[in-house]
Design a protein around this motif. Structure first.
Motif, PDB file in Angstrom:
ATOM      1  N   HIS A  19       0.850  -1.188   0.000  1.00  0.00           N
ATOM      2  CA  HIS A  19       0.000   0.000   0.000  1.00  0.00           C
ATOM      3  C   HIS A  19       0.889   1.243   0.000  1.00  0.00           C
ATOM      4  O   HIS A  19       1.676   1.451   0.912  1.00  0.00           O
ATOM      5  CB  HIS A  19      -0.903  -0.002   1.232  1.00  0.00           C
ATOM      6  CG  HIS A  19      -1.889   1.112   1.261  1.00  0.00           C
ATOM      7  ND1 HIS A  19      -2.636   1.395   2.373  1.00  0.00           N
ATOM      8  CD2 HIS A  19      -2.269   2.030   0.321  1.00  0.00           C
ATOM      9  CE1 HIS A  19      -3.429   2.431   2.120  1.00  0.00           C
ATOM     10  NE2 HIS A  19      -3.211   2.829   0.886  1.00  0.00           N
ATOM     11  N   VAL A  20       0.759   2.032  -1.055  1.00  0.00           N
ATOM     12  CA  VAL A  20       1.540   3.266  -1.176  1.00  0.00           C
ATOM     13  C   VAL A  20       0.611   4.434  -1.463  1.00  0.00           C
ATOM     14  O   VAL A  20      -0.544   4.256  -1.845  1.00  0.00           O
ATOM     15  CB  VAL A  20       2.621   3.170  -2.289  1.00  0.00           C
ATOM     16  CG1 VAL A  20       3.581   2.028  -2.026  1.00  0.00           C
ATOM     17  CG2 VAL A  20       1.991   3.047  -3.655  1.00  0.00           C
ATOM     18  N   CYS A  21       1.149   5.624  -1.279  1.00  0.00           N
ATOM     19  CA  CYS A  21       0.461   6.861  -1.634  1.00  0.00           C
ATOM     20  C   CYS A  21       1.392   7.675  -2.502  1.00  0.00           C
ATOM     21  O   CYS A  21       2.610   7.643  -2.318  1.00  0.00           O
ATOM     22  CB  CYS A  21       0.100   7.661  -0.397  1.00  0.00           C
ATOM     23  SG  CYS A  21      -1.144   6.842   0.592  1.00  0.00           S
ATOM     24  N   THR A  22       0.828   8.409  -3.426  1.00  0.00           N
ATOM     25  CA  THR A  22       1.624   9.218  -4.333  1.00  0.00           C
ATOM     26  C   THR A  22       0.959  10.556  -4.547  1.00  0.00           C
ATOM     27  O   THR A  22      -0.250  10.693  -4.387  1.00  0.00           O
ATOM     28  CB  THR A  22       1.845   8.472  -5.665  1.00  0.00           C
ATOM     29  OG1 THR A  22       2.824   9.137  -6.428  1.00  0.00           O
ATOM     30  CG2 THR A  22       0.568   8.344  -6.453  1.00  0.00           C
ATOM     31  N   ALA A  23       1.770  11.548  -4.906  1.00  0.00           N
ATOM     32  CA  ALA A  23       1.250  12.894  -5.157  1.00  0.00           C
ATOM     33  C   ALA A  23       1.538  13.308  -6.592  1.00  0.00           C
ATOM     34  O   ALA A  23       2.671  13.204  -7.061  1.00  0.00           O
ATOM     35  CB  ALA A  23       1.882  13.901  -4.197  1.00  0.00           C
ATOM     36  N   ILE A  24       0.511  13.770  -7.248  1.00  0.00           N
ATOM     37  CA  ILE A  24       0.673  14.427  -8.532  1.00  0.00           C
ATOM     38  C   ILE A  24       0.810  15.902  -8.185  1.00  0.00           C
ATOM     39  O   ILE A  24      -0.150  16.543  -7.745  1.00  0.00           O
ATOM     40  CB  ILE A  24      -0.527  14.178  -9.451  1.00  0.00           C
ATOM     41  CG1 ILE A  24      -0.646  12.687  -9.740  1.00  0.00           C
ATOM     42  CG2 ILE A  24      -0.378  14.988 -10.740  1.00  0.00           C
ATOM     43  CD1 ILE A  24      -1.929  12.298 -10.450  1.00  0.00           C
ATOM     44  N   ILE A  25       2.024  16.420  -8.304  1.00  0.00           N
ATOM     45  CA  ILE A  25       2.313  17.803  -7.908  1.00  0.00           C
ATOM     46  C   ILE A  25       2.222  18.682  -9.145  1.00  0.00           C
ATOM     47  O   ILE A  25       2.935  18.471 -10.122  1.00  0.00           O
ATOM     48  CB  ILE A  25       3.701  17.906  -7.242  1.00  0.00           C
ATOM     49  CG1 ILE A  25       3.740  16.999  -6.008  1.00  0.00           C
ATOM     50  CG2 ILE A  25       3.998  19.353  -6.884  1.00  0.00           C
ATOM     51  CD1 ILE A  25       5.115  16.875  -5.378  1.00  0.00           C
ATOM     52  N   HIS A  26       1.345  19.651  -9.068  1.00  0.00           N
ATOM     53  CA  HIS A  26       1.053  20.536 -10.199  1.00  0.00           C
ATOM     54  C   HIS A  26       1.663  21.918  -9.949  1.00  0.00           C
ATOM     55  O   HIS A  26       1.579  22.451  -8.845  1.00  0.00           O
ATOM     56  CB  HIS A  26      -0.473  20.654 -10.340  1.00  0.00           C
ATOM     57  CG  HIS A  26      -0.894  21.519 -11.458  1.00  0.00           C
ATOM     58  ND1 HIS A  26      -1.307  22.802 -11.277  1.00  0.00           N
ATOM     59  CD2 HIS A  26      -0.971  21.285 -12.785  1.00  0.00           C
ATOM     60  CE1 HIS A  26      -1.631  23.328 -12.442  1.00  0.00           C
ATOM     61  NE2 HIS A  26      -1.432  22.419 -13.372  1.00  0.00           N
ATOM     62  N   LYS A  27       2.294  22.464 -10.984  1.00  0.00           N
ATOM     63  CA  LYS A  27       2.876  23.807 -10.897  1.00  0.00           C
ATOM     64  C   LYS A  27       2.747  24.447 -12.272  1.00  0.00           C
ATOM     65  O   LYS A  27       3.273  23.915 -13.259  1.00  0.00           O
ATOM     66  CB  LYS A  27       4.343  23.716 -10.488  1.00  0.00           C
ATOM     67  CG  LYS A  27       5.050  25.054 -10.424  1.00  0.00           C
ATOM     68  CD  LYS A  27       6.505  24.849 -10.027  1.00  0.00           C
ATOM     69  CE  LYS A  27       7.284  26.136 -10.105  1.00  0.00           C
ATOM     70  NZ  LYS A  27       8.698  25.922  -9.830  1.00  0.00           N
ATOM     71  N   GLY A  28       2.045  25.581 -12.346  1.00  0.00           N
ATOM     72  CA  GLY A  28       1.851  26.236 -13.634  1.00  0.00           C
ATOM     73  C   GLY A  28       1.130  25.303 -14.579  1.00  0.00           C
ATOM     74  O   GLY A  28       0.050  24.808 -14.280  1.00  0.00           O
ATOM     75  N   ASP A  29       1.736  25.019 -15.701  1.00  0.00           N
ATOM     76  CA  ASP A  29       1.117  24.129 -16.685  1.00  0.00           C
ATOM     77  C   ASP A  29       1.824  22.776 -16.758  1.00  0.00           C
ATOM     78  O   ASP A  29       1.843  22.133 -17.797  1.00  0.00           O
ATOM     79  CB  ASP A  29       1.106  24.786 -18.063  1.00  0.00           C
ATOM     80  CG  ASP A  29       2.505  24.972 -18.636  1.00  0.00           C
ATOM     81  OD1 ASP A  29       3.479  24.848 -17.871  1.00  0.00           O
ATOM     82  OD2 ASP A  29       2.639  25.229 -19.845  1.00  0.00           O
TER      83      ASP A  29
END
Length: 137
Positions: A5-15
């Motif tokens: 079981h893992v967690c991940t982040a989609i990190i958004h910056k600008g476009d």
């Protein structure tokens, strides 16, 4: 088969979103940052902790996006996926990855994603405007 079981982040910056290249012995490819959920830890806590450990940055508010289930040869992956942005003017540092890259929508498939991430990335391309419009984040 063992479940991880893992967690991940989609990190958004600008476009763009942040992609991280793994370079360990058993997996070589691009992924979203994150890691294993510790006992008695909530997925959101895992995500915040792992991003701090892996990239030396802090995330702003997060929202749940998806759960990916994928069978690798040695284990079953259960991955909770969140979308967030960095707080203030931070620059991620690759502590456990060999390379970091900000990818625009048109560049999403320019890197070789890990198998479990591939369908997730394709979905991001389709849902880009709905997911990353400024008022939403």
């Amino acid at each position: 088969m063992k479940t991880v079981h893992v967690c991940t982040a989609i990190i958004h910056k600008g476009d763009a979103i942040l992609a991280c290249k793994r370079s360990d012995n058993h997996m070589n490819g691009w992924e979203f940052p994150g890691g294993k959920v510790e006992p008695h830890e909530k997925p959101e806590q895992t995500c915040l902790r792992e991003i701090k450990e892996e990239l030396n940055v802090e995330l702003g508010p997060m929202f749940y996006y998806d759960t990916v289930e994928y069978d690798y040869p040695d284990f079953h992956l259960h991955m909770d996926v969140f979308i967030s942005q960095l707080t203030a003017d931070q620059t991620p540092l690759p502590r456990v990855h060999s390379e970091l890259r900000w990818l625009s929508r048109n560049e999403l498939m320019d890197v070789k994603w890990l198998a479990a991430d591939t369908e997730l990335v394709r979905g991001l391309g389709v849902m880009w405007e709905q997911l990353f419009w400024a008022e939403h984040l």
